[in-house]
Scaffold this motif. Sequence first.
Motif, PDB file in Angstrom:
ATOM      1  N   ALA A 385       4.647  29.693  -2.785  1.00 20.84           N
ATOM      2  CA  ALA A 385       4.972  28.715  -4.195  1.00 20.84           C
ATOM      3  C   ALA A 385       3.886  28.087  -4.237  1.00 20.84           C
ATOM      4  N   PRO A 386       3.084  28.564  -4.704  1.00 25.98           N
ATOM      5  CA  PRO A 386       1.002  28.545  -5.089  1.00 25.98           C
ATOM      6  C   PRO A 386       1.224  27.425  -6.226  1.00 25.98           C
ATOM      7  N   PHE A 387       2.226  27.393  -7.210  1.00 27.28           N
ATOM      8  CA  PHE A 387       1.887  26.550  -8.545  1.00 27.28           C
ATOM      9  C   PHE A 387       2.762  25.530  -8.518  1.00 27.28           C
ATOM     10  N   ASP A 388       2.365  24.883  -9.420  1.00 33.22           N
ATOM     11  CA  ASP A 388       2.634  23.085  -9.244  1.00 33.22           C
ATOM     12  C   ASP A 388       3.808  23.063 -10.452  1.00 33.22           C
ATOM     13  N   ASN A 389       4.571  23.627 -10.783  1.00 34.66           N
ATOM     14  CA  ASN A 389       5.993  23.508 -10.756  1.00 34.66           C
ATOM     15  C   ASN A 389       7.091  22.766 -10.305  1.00 34.66           C
ATOM     16  N   ALA A 390       7.276  21.967 -11.156  1.00 35.47           N
ATOM     17  CA  ALA A 390       7.941  20.590 -11.006  1.00 35.47           C
ATOM     18  C   ALA A 390       9.720  20.780 -11.673  1.00 35.47           C
ATOM     19  N   LEU A 391      10.583  19.907 -11.012  1.00 34.46           N
ATOM     20  CA  LEU A 391      12.071  20.351 -11.070  1.00 34.46           C
ATOM     21  C   LEU A 391      12.586  19.234 -12.837  1.00 34.46           C
ATOM     22  N   LYS A 392      12.841  20.132 -13.501  1.00 34.74           N
ATOM     23  CA  LYS A 392      14.101  19.561 -13.791  1.00 34.74           C
ATOM     24  C   LYS A 392      14.816  19.926 -13.870  1.00 34.74           C
ATOM     25  N   THR A 393      16.344  18.907 -14.861  1.00 35.93           N
ATOM     26  CA  THR A 393      17.652  18.960 -14.412  1.00 35.93           C
ATOM     27  C   THR A 393      18.437  19.293 -15.608  1.00 35.93           C
ATOM     28  N   VAL A 394      18.894  19.855 -15.699  1.00 33.62           N
ATOM     29  CA  VAL A 394      20.433  19.927 -17.799  1.00 33.62           C
ATOM     30  C   VAL A 394      21.360  20.346 -17.295  1.00 33.62           C
ATOM     31  N   LYS A 395      22.125  19.783 -17.880  1.00 34.13           N
ATOM     32  CA  LYS A 395      23.512  19.619 -18.256  1.00 34.13           C
ATOM     33  C   LYS A 395      23.818  20.756 -19.197  1.00 34.13           C
ATOM     34  N   LEU A 396      25.124  22.584 -18.528  1.00 30.43           N
ATOM     35  CA  LEU A 396      25.071  23.552 -19.313  1.00 30.43           C
ATOM     36  C   LEU A 396      26.496  24.063 -19.440  1.00 30.43           C
ATOM     37  N   LYS A 397      27.263  24.622 -20.281  1.00 29.33           N
ATOM     38  CA  LYS A 397      27.886  25.050 -20.561  1.00 29.33           C
ATOM     39  C   LYS A 397      27.986  26.616 -19.607  1.00 29.33           C
ATOM     40  N   GLY A 398      28.857  26.691 -18.768  1.00 28.12           N
ATOM     41  CA  GLY A 398      29.267  27.005 -18.323  1.00 28.12           C
ATOM     42  C   GLY A 398      28.649  28.963 -18.505  1.00 28.12           C
ATOM     43  N   SER A 399      29.132  28.802 -20.564  1.00 27.20           N
ATOM     44  CA  SER A 399      28.662  30.238 -20.488  1.00 27.20           C
ATOM     45  C   SER A 399      27.002  30.484 -21.101  1.00 27.20           C
ATOM     46  N   ASP A 400      26.619  29.377 -21.194  1.00 29.77           N
ATOM     47  CA  ASP A 400      24.863  29.207 -20.554  1.00 29.77           C
ATOM     48  C   ASP A 400      24.821  29.962 -19.179  1.00 29.77           C
ATOM     49  N   VAL A 401      25.206  29.025 -18.317  1.00 31.10           N
ATOM     50  CA  VAL A 401      25.019  29.730 -16.943  1.00 31.10           C
ATOM     51  C   VAL A 401      25.273  30.812 -16.348  1.00 31.10           C
ATOM     52  N   LYS A 402      26.265  31.898 -16.634  1.00 35.83           N
ATOM     53  CA  LYS A 402      26.791  32.503 -16.783  1.00 35.83           C
ATOM     54  C   LYS A 402      25.536  33.973 -17.519  1.00 35.83           C
ATOM     55  N   THR A 403      24.647  33.200 -18.206  1.00 31.80           N
ATOM     56  CA  THR A 403      23.377  34.319 -18.530  1.00 31.80           C
ATOM     57  C   THR A 403      22.270  34.244 -18.301  1.00 31.80           C
ATOM     58  N   LEU A 404      22.299  32.273 -17.634  1.00 33.48           N
ATOM     59  CA  LEU A 404      21.369  32.835 -16.655  1.00 33.48           C
ATOM     60  C   LEU A 404      21.196  33.869 -15.477  1.00 33.48           C
ATOM     61  N   ILE A 405      22.133  33.338 -14.907  1.00 27.28           N
ATOM     62  CA  ILE A 405      23.380  33.867 -13.324  1.00 27.28           C
ATOM     63  C   ILE A 405      22.142  35.333 -13.297  1.00 27.28           C
ATOM     64  N   ASN A 406      22.746  36.153 -14.944  1.00 25.93           N
ATOM     65  CA  ASN A 406      22.145  37.611 -14.641  1.00 25.93           C
ATOM     66  C   ASN A 406      20.376  37.685 -15.219  1.00 25.93           C
ATOM     67  N   LEU A 407      20.063  36.835 -15.140  1.00 29.10           N
ATOM     68  CA  LEU A 407      18.675  36.953 -15.161  1.00 29.10           C
ATOM     69  C   LEU A 407      18.251  36.249 -14.291  1.00 29.10           C
ATOM     70  N   PHE A 408      17.826  35.469 -13.588  1.00 27.92           N
ATOM     71  CA  PHE A 408      16.614  34.627 -12.362  1.00 27.92           C
ATOM     72  C   PHE A 408      17.618  34.531 -11.089  1.00 27.92           C
ATOM     73  N   THR A 409      16.892  34.449  -9.774  1.00 31.18           N
ATOM     74  CA  THR A 409      17.518  34.196  -8.979  1.00 31.18           C
ATOM     75  C   THR A 409      18.093  32.448  -8.536  1.00 31.18           C
ATOM     76  N   THR A 410      19.089  33.084  -8.320  1.00 29.66           N
ATOM     77  CA  THR A 410      20.094  31.739  -7.968  1.00 29.66           C
ATOM     78  C   THR A 410      20.228  30.833  -6.669  1.00 29.66           C
ATOM     79  N   SER A 411      20.774  30.097  -6.494  1.00 33.66           N
ATOM     80  CA  SER A 411      21.072  29.250  -4.701  1.00 33.66           C
ATOM     81  C   SER A 411      22.244  29.813  -4.167  1.00 33.66           C
ATOM     82  N   LEU A 412      21.822  29.533  -2.734  1.00 30.38           N
ATOM     83  CA  LEU A 412      22.736  30.585  -1.842  1.00 30.38           C
ATOM     84  C   LEU A 412      24.681  30.512  -2.733  1.00 30.38           C
TER      85      LEU A 412
END
Length: 480
Positions: A385-412
């Motif tokens: 993970a060479p890039f200088d990406n930084a942690l951000k957090t946010v509260k999201l509704k389950g409907s938005d979480v579902k959208t993101l689950i279909n787009l990105f790698t998730t925690s186990l």
Amino acid sequence: MKLLKRLSCIIMLFVFGIVMAGCQTTETNKVVEKLTILTINDFHGALEETNGEYGIARLANNFAEVTKNSEATVIISAGDMFQGTAISNYDHGKTFIDIMNEMKFDAMALGNHEFDWGLEVMQAYQDGDKSNGEANFPFLGCNIIEKSTGQLPKGVKEYQIIERGGLKIGIIGYIGYGIEEDIAVKMVENYQFTYPTTAVANVAKKLRTEENVDVVIAVGHEGTGSNESIAALTGDSKVDAIINGHTHTRYSGTIKDKDGIDVPYIQTGSAGKYYGVIELSINKDTKKVEGGTAVTKSNKTGAKSKNIEKIVDNLVEETAPVFKRVIGVATREVTRYDGASWAATALKDYANADIAFINIGGIRAQAFPIKQGEEITVSKIYEIAPFDNALKTVKLKGSDVKTLINLFTTSLNVTKDAINDEIYIDGVKLEMDKEYLVATIDYLFDNKDYPFYKGTDQVTTGILFKDILVDRVEKDQTIK
């Protein structure tokens, strides 16, 4: 009498000098039959050898050998050279710039990862101040436009002109259309990338009609997307060879232009495992290109440049106390996708979040597989993970979480029931109206194509993702 003899000798030496100078000038201006172009792309800071193979010192020697056996040689990079390893990132590519100067690169197209530290880092290598590092070759990007001025950014050129083998050669650089999406929003928000073919056509015409070049080479940080349209350019906008990058694929070939002439194109994969050799056939009378070929060659084995090897060794020694520190051992083989899921889980746990998301592109393929029993160093985590990406957090509704689950790698802790189209977090069914604490990296969070911006309790931590991974390996003594 002696005076006359001395004067005669002086005159003869003078005449001989003029004749020899004329011969040297004639030899220098002699038009070659073959023009050789050496290419590399997406090196991503892979300066060191990998298990006694590859590496920049070996590439430098391979380039030198080809140059020695060629009539005339041009050396070009298609971008993404510096970002990607701990030792290259250590000084933002400054040592790599010195190496490229030593290797006599003629030009480099800017890639998306040249924006990772802010374009001002690259601009500093073109500011004339040698104390902060200086590239002896230009950074090219004819379609990179600064929004506030409508012009090229400072330190970026449309083209470079060189004279080699009795030829005047124009090198045009460009970046792929839409590649802004592959750059952190805050690093690219002041720039836009226009259509490559239009920009290349305009610059090629300028080169041929105003600068009277004989050969035009287009080098782009882009896959094959624009190759057909660039090869189809005719008349004063004609391009004789195309060099690609960005997609980390290895290929070479030719496209016939409208006159039936082969226009070669090439991309050499990534991390310096291969390099490219284009050969253009030149009509010595007209100086026109009559066709060309392109091949990729392995950089796996062979001799190394002693000078370049010494530069790399010195950098490794300087950074070893930080980057060569062993923080764990792999207890099993780890693939890229294993590593991505582990990294997302480490992010979730660090933030004490319900779920975490990362993009697979941020977990670099060249770092894998990690073999069972392999020592894990800080340098290895920075390679993952060479890039200088930084942690951000946010509260999201389950409907938005579902959208993101279909787009990105998730925690186990996320599982899917494909049959019933259900998603579970820690074994509990995802509720569409419930709020969840989500952890991610700023590269994703800041992109308004995704719903992170709609959430509540947004927190910018400034804590680097790669440092979180280092901490996790130190804690677990492995990658679980």
